[in-house]
Design a protein around this motif. Structure first.
Motif, short mmCIF file in Angstrom:
data_model
loop_
_atom_site.label_atom_id
_atom_site.label_comp_id
_atom_site.label_asym_id
_atom_site.label_seq_id
_atom_site.Cartn_x
_atom_site.Cartn_y
_atom_site.Cartn_z
N LYS A 67 -84.62 12.65 -9.99
CA LYS A 67 -83.97 12.33 -8.72
C LYS A 67 -83.43 13.61 -8.09
O LYS A 67 -83.26 14.62 -8.78
CB LYS A 67 -82.87 11.29 -8.90
CG LYS A 67 -81.74 11.70 -9.81
CD LYS A 67 -80.74 10.58 -9.96
CE LYS A 67 -79.57 11.04 -10.83
NZ LYS A 67 -78.53 10.04 -10.91
N ASP A 68 -83.20 13.56 -6.80
CA ASP A 68 -82.70 14.70 -6.03
C ASP A 68 -83.53 15.96 -6.27
O ASP A 68 -83.00 17.02 -6.61
CB ASP A 68 -81.22 14.97 -6.35
CG ASP A 68 -80.33 13.81 -5.98
OD1 ASP A 68 -80.67 13.11 -5.01
OD2 ASP A 68 -79.31 13.60 -6.66
N ARG A 70 -85.40 19.15 -5.28
CA ARG A 70 -85.29 20.14 -4.20
C ARG A 70 -86.25 21.30 -4.50
O ARG A 70 -86.39 21.73 -5.65
CB ARG A 70 -83.87 20.70 -4.08
CG ARG A 70 -82.83 19.65 -3.79
CD ARG A 70 -82.91 19.16 -2.36
NE ARG A 70 -82.03 18.02 -2.17
CZ ARG A 70 -82.44 16.83 -1.77
NH1 ARG A 70 -83.70 16.62 -1.52
NH2 ARG A 70 -81.59 15.84 -1.62
N SER A 98 -85.94 12.18 -2.95
CA SER A 98 -84.82 11.52 -3.61
C SER A 98 -85.24 10.90 -4.94
O SER A 98 -84.43 10.79 -5.84
CB SER A 98 -84.24 10.44 -2.70
OG SER A 98 -85.22 9.48 -2.40
N TYR A 131 -84.15 19.64 -10.08
CA TYR A 131 -84.10 18.17 -10.09
C TYR A 131 -83.13 17.70 -11.16
O TYR A 131 -82.68 18.48 -11.99
CB TYR A 131 -85.49 17.58 -10.33
CG TYR A 131 -86.22 18.14 -11.52
CD1 TYR A 131 -86.22 17.48 -12.74
CD2 TYR A 131 -86.92 19.34 -11.44
CE1 TYR A 131 -86.88 17.98 -13.84
CE2 TYR A 131 -87.59 19.85 -12.53
CZ TYR A 131 -87.57 19.18 -13.71
OH TYR A 131 -88.24 19.69 -14.81
N THR A 138 -78.92 18.58 -14.62
CA THR A 138 -79.79 19.31 -13.69
C THR A 138 -80.78 20.16 -14.46
O THR A 138 -80.42 20.88 -15.39
CB THR A 138 -78.95 20.20 -12.75
OG1 THR A 138 -78.02 19.36 -12.05
CG2 THR A 138 -79.82 20.93 -11.76
#
Length: 183
Positions: A67-68, A70, A98, A131, A138
């Motif tokens: 998730k998340d 970048r 996302s 991510y 992370t």
């Protein structure tokens, strides 16, 4: 008395072995559970089936959900030599993602092989991918992908895959039709 001492030593040794084995099994099952929730997003270059275009693939090869996600393009690249088609301005790379489930893949067409050969491109695509796992940890990967890395590959004609054979044979039919049309 000797027999009781020997039996006590054997019982103590087997208890220690049993405890060590259980501890090792606990570490292994913990690592397996962590693997099941851990995503692993990779970026790599691959040629299309007809070997005309080089493609950037970004794929979650892990078993976990990311998730998340970048992306940060360290060294930007003009796709197909067009300054309007910067890699950093492409959909998911620009906005991020996302949710990135396991085995999900994103592809971006980068450059035509004839342009790579003519321009003698030695550039590379450099990007960072950040991510999170489901538990919030992370993760971070950095990639340096040279564009001319795949230029010396030998390819079979026709291609190995059925999906690769379709454009190959369509191209051969097109060549034949053009040859007939010229006569």
């Amino acid at each position: 008395m000797k027999i009781e001492l020997i039996l006590s030593i054997v019982l103590a040794a087997s208890t220690v072995c049993y405890t060590v084995i259980n501890l090792m099994m606990w570490f292994e099952s913990r690592a397996t559970r962590k693997q099941k929730i851990s995503p692993f997003i990779v970026a790599y270059l691959q040629s299309t089936d007809n070997h005309n275009v080089e493609v950037l693939h970004i794929k979650n090869i892990g078993e976990g959900y990311a998730k998340d996600v970048r992306f940060k393009v360290i060294k930007d690249y003009k796709r197909f030599g067009d300054s309007n088609l910067l890699l950093s301005e492409c959909g998911a790379i620009k906005r991020g993602i996302s949710s990135f489930p396991p085995q999900h893949e994103i592809t971006y067409y980068i450059e035509s092989w004839c342009d790579i050969g003519e321009k003698n491109i030695c550039d590379a695509i450099e990007l960072e991918i950040t991510y999170k796992r489901m538990d919030g940890k992370t993760l971070y990967n950095e990639y340096n992908l040279p564009l001319n890395e795949l230029t010396d590959q030998n390819y079979s004609n026709p291609p190995e895959t059925f999906m690769g054979r379709i454009p190959y044979y369509l191209n051969e039919i097109n060549k034949t039709l053009k040859a007939i049309q010229k006569k």
